[in-house]
Design an enzyme around this catalytic site. Structure first.
Site, PDB file in Angstrom:
ATOM      1  N   SER A 179      -3.050   4.518  -4.081  1.00 23.26           N
ATOM      2  CA  SER A 179      -2.631   3.886  -2.841  1.00 23.26           C
ATOM      3  C   SER A 179      -3.045   4.724  -1.629  1.00 23.26           C
ATOM      4  CB  SER A 179      -1.116   3.638  -2.887  1.00 23.26           C
ATOM      5  OG  SER A 179      -0.701   2.794  -1.849  1.00 23.26           O
ATOM      6  N   ASP A 269      -1.612  -7.422  -6.113  1.00 24.63           N
ATOM      7  CA  ASP A 269      -1.437  -6.322  -5.168  1.00 24.63           C
ATOM      8  C   ASP A 269      -2.026  -6.719  -3.814  1.00 24.63           C
ATOM      9  OD1 ASP A 269      -1.364  -3.934  -3.747  1.00 24.63           O
ATOM     10  OD2 ASP A 269      -2.533  -2.793  -5.195  1.00 24.63           O
ATOM     11  N   HIS A 299       0.876  -3.352  -7.795  1.00 27.37           N
ATOM     12  CA  HIS A 299       0.756  -2.070  -7.114  1.00 27.37           C
ATOM     13  C   HIS A 299       1.753  -1.074  -7.710  1.00 27.37           C
ATOM     14  CE1 HIS A 299      -0.567   0.246  -3.572  1.00 27.37           C
ATOM     15  NE2 HIS A 299       0.635   0.778  -3.620  1.00 27.37           N
TER      16      HIS A 299
END
Length: 334
Positions: A179, A269, A299
């Site tokens: 991320s 996501d 995610h």
């Protein structure tokens, strides 16, 4: 107890969660659907929102539920990486001169720390047969952009200059992260004077300047929400700087010098499309890249490997790609 619940037979879990969730030609994994149900039953908790301290405590609490370490022991020690705090992971029996992964944790540049990502660092260290240097970069809003990217680059440069002291091969140093951490790893891949030997990117944020279709499709109900992304972005970087390559590496003018890459996205996501756009730009620039969409996951799956099933399969695949990329890849740099 949580892992025990996830060990229930699939037909029982399907009975509990109801019909499959399908969107954009994809079907959400049963274990993911089960996890989302359990999160709702606990109380609808946002990943971000409210005060910064509350968001940080919430992520730490969630990761505590998932605490588990690989069977093989891993020792750790503190490292001062050029003034940036870091933690070195060394699997038992790993010889000196191993490859090294410089890892940046996720959390929207605002939350997360060495402890929230301890489990994934241990897993990658053991299953990729590498040392891992996890970087405790400065967080926003106390330290907004460019503090995190500056720390990421300093820590990487320290690793390159001090590889022998870290027990690592100076010609086999990767960057990686999830991320926001994947964003920082990509920024280092773009900006570092000495190009990393490999990049391992889990669902990276690569372009803060525009909204893509996946953000509209999956911006609610799949752990990371659109509101979360706005909250993180507003605390990390002012709008007028969001097209900087050190914020949005997808917008870098030249990606031809980027290292060979394994990039994993998650089907459900909001960040999916920008991660895949980055992989496409790497391909166009002639960079060897393996793009893997884990289409039934969401995610944050890298931190969820202790739950087993599809979560562990996906992280195991990434660890295998990292090991192959570092042990079988080029071993010299100019």
């Amino acid at each position: 107890m949580l892992r025990g619940v996830f060990a229930l037979p699939a037909p029982v879990k399907r009975l509990i969660v109801g019909n499959p969730v399908r969107r954009d030609g994809q079907e959400l994994a049963l274990d993911v659907q089960f996890l989302l149900l359990m999160m709702r039953l606990e109380g609808e908790r946002r990943l971000a929102g409210g005060t910064v301290d509350a968001a940080r405590r919430g992520l730490a609490r969630g990761q505590a539920y998932l605490a588990k370490v690989p069977a093989r022991p891993v020792k750790t020690r503190k490292v001062d990486a050029g003034g940036v705090p870091a933690r070195l992971y060394e699997p038992k029996g790993l010889k000196d001169g191993s490859p090294l992964l410089v890892f940046y944790h996720g959390g929207g540049w605002v939350i997360g720390d060495l402890d929230t990502h301890d489990g994934v660092c241990r897993y990658l260290a053991v299953h990729a047969e590498v040392r891992v240097l996890s970087v405790d970069y400065r967080l926003a809003p106390e330290h907004p952009y460019p503090a995190a990217s500056e720390d990421a680059l300093v820590a990487y440069e320290y690793a390159v200059a001090n590889a022998a002291e870290l027990g690592a091969d100076p010609q086999a140093i990767a960057v990686g992260g999830d991320s926001a951490g994947g964003n920082l790893a990509a920024v280092v891949g773009v900006m570092a004077e000495r190009t990393p030997d490999f990049a391992l990117l889990f669902y990276p944020a690569t372009d803060m300047s525009v909204r893509r279709r996946s953000r509209e499709l999956f911006g609610e109900g799949f752990y990371l929400t659109d509101d979360d992304m706005v909250w993180f972005s507003d605390r990390y970087c002012p709008e007028e700087r969001r097209a900087d390559p050190a914020v949005s590496p997808l917008l870098a003018e030249d990606l031809g010098g980027f290292p060979p890459t394994y990039l994993a996205t998650a089907g459900f996501d909001p960040l999916r499309d920008e991660g895949e756009a980055f992989a496409e730009r790497l391909k166009e620039a002639g960079v060897p890249v393996a793009l893997r969409r884990q289409e039934d996951l969401l995610h944050g799956f890298a931190n969820m490997w202790p739950l087993g099933g599809r979560f562990r399969e996906a992280v195991s695949e990434a660890a295998g790609a990292l090991r192959t990329g570092l042990y079988a890849g080029p071993r010299s740099k100019t």
